[in-house]
Design an enzyme around this catalytic site. Structure first.
Site, PDB file in Angstrom:
ATOM      1  N   LYS A  87     -14.822  15.113  35.468  1.00 16.96           N
ATOM      2  CA  LYS A  87     -16.280  15.231  35.536  1.00 16.96           C
ATOM      3  C   LYS A  87     -16.812  14.045  36.333  1.00 16.96           C
ATOM      4  O   LYS A  87     -16.467  12.888  36.047  1.00 16.96           O
ATOM      5  CB  LYS A  87     -16.825  15.195  34.107  1.00 16.96           C
ATOM      6  CG  LYS A  87     -18.062  16.025  33.872  1.00 16.96           C
ATOM      7  CD  LYS A  87     -18.306  16.107  32.359  1.00 16.96           C
ATOM      8  CE  LYS A  87     -19.631  16.731  32.061  1.00 16.96           C
ATOM      9  NZ  LYS A  87     -19.926  16.674  30.637  1.00 16.96           N
TER      10      LYS A  87
HETATM   11  O1  G3P Z   1     -22.274  17.235  28.303  1.00 16.29           O
HETATM   12  C1  G3P Z   1     -23.421  17.341  29.047  1.00 16.29           C
HETATM   13  C2  G3P Z   1     -24.619  17.915  28.321  1.00 16.29           C
HETATM   14  O2  G3P Z   1     -24.262  19.090  27.652  1.00 16.29           O
HETATM   15  C3  G3P Z   1     -25.385  16.929  27.511  1.00 16.29           C
HETATM   16  O3  G3P Z   1     -26.331  17.526  26.670  1.00 16.29           O
HETATM   17  O4  G3P Z   1     -27.813  17.381  24.702  1.00 16.29           O
HETATM   18  O5  G3P Z   1     -27.035  15.262  25.802  1.00 16.29           O
HETATM   19  O6  G3P Z   1     -28.691  16.744  26.924  1.00 16.29           O
HETATM   20  P1  G3P Z   1     -27.528  16.674  26.004  1.00 16.29           P
END
Ligand code: G3P
Length: 222
Positions: A87
């Site tokens: 990533k």
């Molecule tokens: O892993 C990336 C993403 O899914 C992060 O989500 O909830 O931290 O905005 P969030």
């Protein structure tokens, strides 16, 4: 639609993998920090549990160091399921790293995507996945799902783009349903939201009634 779980909690991953519905896992530096465990150990354990793509994120911001980190992380999967996806953030160095890794046959997930223009660049850089963050756009008053729709449409216009749209930053079950209606290839979902997908009060009520009626018959299938 493929289902990834968005967590670095190995116990949760094992439990969800048992459902047979899990196609992969995504992690990020914040999720690793939340686990309180060494990253390499966590990624190794996850890669053993789930044969599908396991995203491990670089933390360097320059291309040279990103490449070193990527090779170290990717090597974790070797001799196992060979399923580590690197990533990288959607920055010029991240996309350069993406292009180089893709040329080496390494799967790359380009993360922190907040615009269709960024998604076009990621596809041109040979990303296996683009991760638009729906919830974080909703959080600032934009409609994250519009971005998913835009990217899916754009990628459909160019069959040469092999990048899959991975809807990320999922906040509730309707994000999953709406992303599926649009045709996102993958959704990465936190464990609690993944579990919510199973639930409906009428399912519980209906099952209770079936079991109560069955009991009255005094029968047994086995
Ligand atoms: O892993 C990336 C993403 O899914 C992060 O989500 O909830 O931290 O905005 P969030």
């Amino acid at each position: 639609m493929k289902f990834f779980v968005d967590t670095a909690d190995v116990a949760e991953i094992k439990s969800l993998a048992a459902s047979g519905l899990l196609d992969g896992v995504t992690t990020n530096p914040s999720l690793i920090a939340k686990s309180g465990r060494p990253m390499l150990e966590v990624i190794r354990e996850i890669a053993d549990v789930v044969p599908g793509p396991v995203s491990a994120e670089v933390t360097a911001t320059d291309h040279t160091t990103m490449m070193k980190e990527a090779h170290k992380l990717h090597a974790i999967g070797r001799g196992r399921n060979d399923n580590i996806t690197i990533k990288v953030p959607l920055t010029p160095d991240g996309l350069r790293t993406c292009k180089t890794l893709a040329g080496e046959g390494v799967m790359v997930n380009v993360t922190l995507c907040f615009s269709a223009a960024q998604a076009i660049l990621a596809a041109k850089a040979g990303a296996s996945f683009i991760s638009p963050f729906i919830g974080r756009l909703d959080d600032i008053g934009e409609d994250g799902m519009v971005l998913i729709d835009d990217i899916v449409q754009i990628y459909r216009n160019y069959p040469a783009f092999k990048t899959e749209v991975l809807a990320a930053s999922i906040r509730h079950p309707m994000h999953v349903v709406d992303a599926a209606k649009i045709g996102a290839h993958v959704v990465t979902v936190p464990p609690n939201i993944l579990r919510m997908l199973f639930n409906h009060p009428l399912t519980d009520k209906g099952l209770d009634a079936f079991l109560a009626d069955w009991k009255k018959t005094g029968q047994s299938i086995l």
